[in-house]
Enzyme design. Structure first.
Site, mmCIF file in Angstrom:
data_model
loop_
_atom_site.group_PDB
_atom_site.id
_atom_site.type_symbol
_atom_site.label_atom_id
_atom_site.label_comp_id
_atom_site.label_asym_id
_atom_site.label_seq_id
_atom_site.Cartn_x
_atom_site.Cartn_y
_atom_site.Cartn_z
ATOM 1 N N PRO A 112 95.254 -63.006 13.657
ATOM 2 C CA PRO A 112 95.043 -64.121 14.131
ATOM 3 C C PRO A 112 95.362 -64.241 15.895
ATOM 4 O O PRO A 112 96.305 -63.760 16.249
ATOM 5 C CB PRO A 112 95.896 -65.039 13.492
ATOM 6 C CG PRO A 112 96.134 -64.437 12.210
ATOM 7 C CD PRO A 112 96.254 -62.962 12.590
ATOM 8 N N GLU A 113 94.250 -64.661 16.610
ATOM 9 C CA GLU A 113 94.498 -64.760 18.331
ATOM 10 C C GLU A 113 94.773 -66.132 18.322
ATOM 11 O O GLU A 113 95.149 -66.891 17.532
ATOM 12 C CB GLU A 113 93.537 -63.856 18.744
ATOM 13 C CG GLU A 113 93.348 -62.699 18.569
ATOM 14 C CD GLU A 113 92.333 -61.743 19.723
ATOM 15 O OE1 GLU A 113 91.877 -62.315 20.511
ATOM 16 O OE2 GLU A 113 92.229 -60.723 19.224
#
Length: 270
Positions: free
Chosen positions: A2-3
């Site tokens: 997840p960014e």
């Protein structure tokens, strides 16, 4: 992994269920994730009221009325599940609110983390102390990048992933922003012109904003807290599109930089 948009989407989803709520029960169902949970985690949070949520880089922040902030990182596969029908073996931390909601931090690969920090000292916390400016904030300017890149021979893509230069940028959105700014990811950072940087900064802000609005990009295990899947991945220009045509007439190419894949169009990114 997840960014920033995925973490921002997660925080916004959690806010609906946590902000202003009192935590009735806090239970750790294992000793920790990538590192042990703080020993005082349950004691510090049980009975506390949530005064707000936020994000710094790729970390989520849960502030309490006890002057402490719970900081979570989703690692490679983490996500929060809200009001699950039942707890899963990978639900490692569970929060129950006075309003009756159950929030479970699910992390099958256990690369995430949970920490407790005194709220007034957040910026002094070692992982935060060396971070660069937030990419969606006013401090990220062409001038900031010009100063950070000056004299550097490393590829511009690699320096954009350096959290000391810009906090929170990850591989997906750097590839997409460089494409929009028509900058070759292999170019020496110190040779990127100021006009190019003036294209790059708004491109970074635009791609992140659009990704947040789309709920992030669903890759492997990521989903929003309510279980919905982000759909920005359907709008990728170059990421994971090796061999596909570019609107300019070129073909998207994949290379490896710093151990990570980079996708770009050699024809229009100079």
């Amino acid at each position: 992994m997840p960014e920033l948009p995925e973490v921002e989407t997660t925080v916004r989803g959690l806010t609906r269920y946590l902000d202003g709520e009192r935590l009735a029960v806090v239970s750790a169902r294992r000793e920790g994730l990538r590192r042990p949970f703080p020993l005082e985690l349950a004691q510090a949070l049980t009975g506390a009221r949530i005064t707000g949520l936020g994000r710094r880089a790729k970390y989520g922040l849960v502030h309490t009325d006890r002057g402490t902030t719970m900081i979570f990182h989703l690692g490679m596969s983490g996500r929060w599940r809200i009001d699950p029908a039942g707890l899963d073996k990978h639900d490692h931390l569970v929060l129950e609110t006075g309003g009756g909601h159950v929030l479970a931090l699910c992390d099958p690969r256990r690369f995430g983390s949970v920490d407790l920090v005194d709220t007034p000292r957040l910026e002094e916390w070692p992982p935060f102390a060396a971070l660069g400016p937030e990419p969606l904030g006013e401090a990220l300017t062409p001038g900031h990048l010009a100063r950070a890149f000056a004299g550097r021979i490393a590829a511009v893509k690699l320096l954009l992933l350096d959290q000391r230069i810009v906090a929170g940028l990850g591989n997906i959105y750097v590839c997409e922003a460089l494409f929009r700014a028509h900058i070759d990811p292999r170019k020496e950072a110190g040779k990127v012109s100021l006009p190019a940087l003036k294209r790059l900064v708004p491109a970074i802000k635009a791609v992140l904003t659009e990704a947040i609005e789309a709920g992030g990009s669903t890759l492997r295990d990521y989903a929003q807290p309510d279980g919905q899947l982000g759909y920005f991945s359907k709008r990728f220009d170059v990421y994971d599109r090796e061999g596909e045509p570019c609107p300019c007439g070129g073909t998207v190419k994949r290379i490896v930089q710093g151990g990570r894949s980079t996708w770009f169009c050699p024809k229009c990114q100079k």
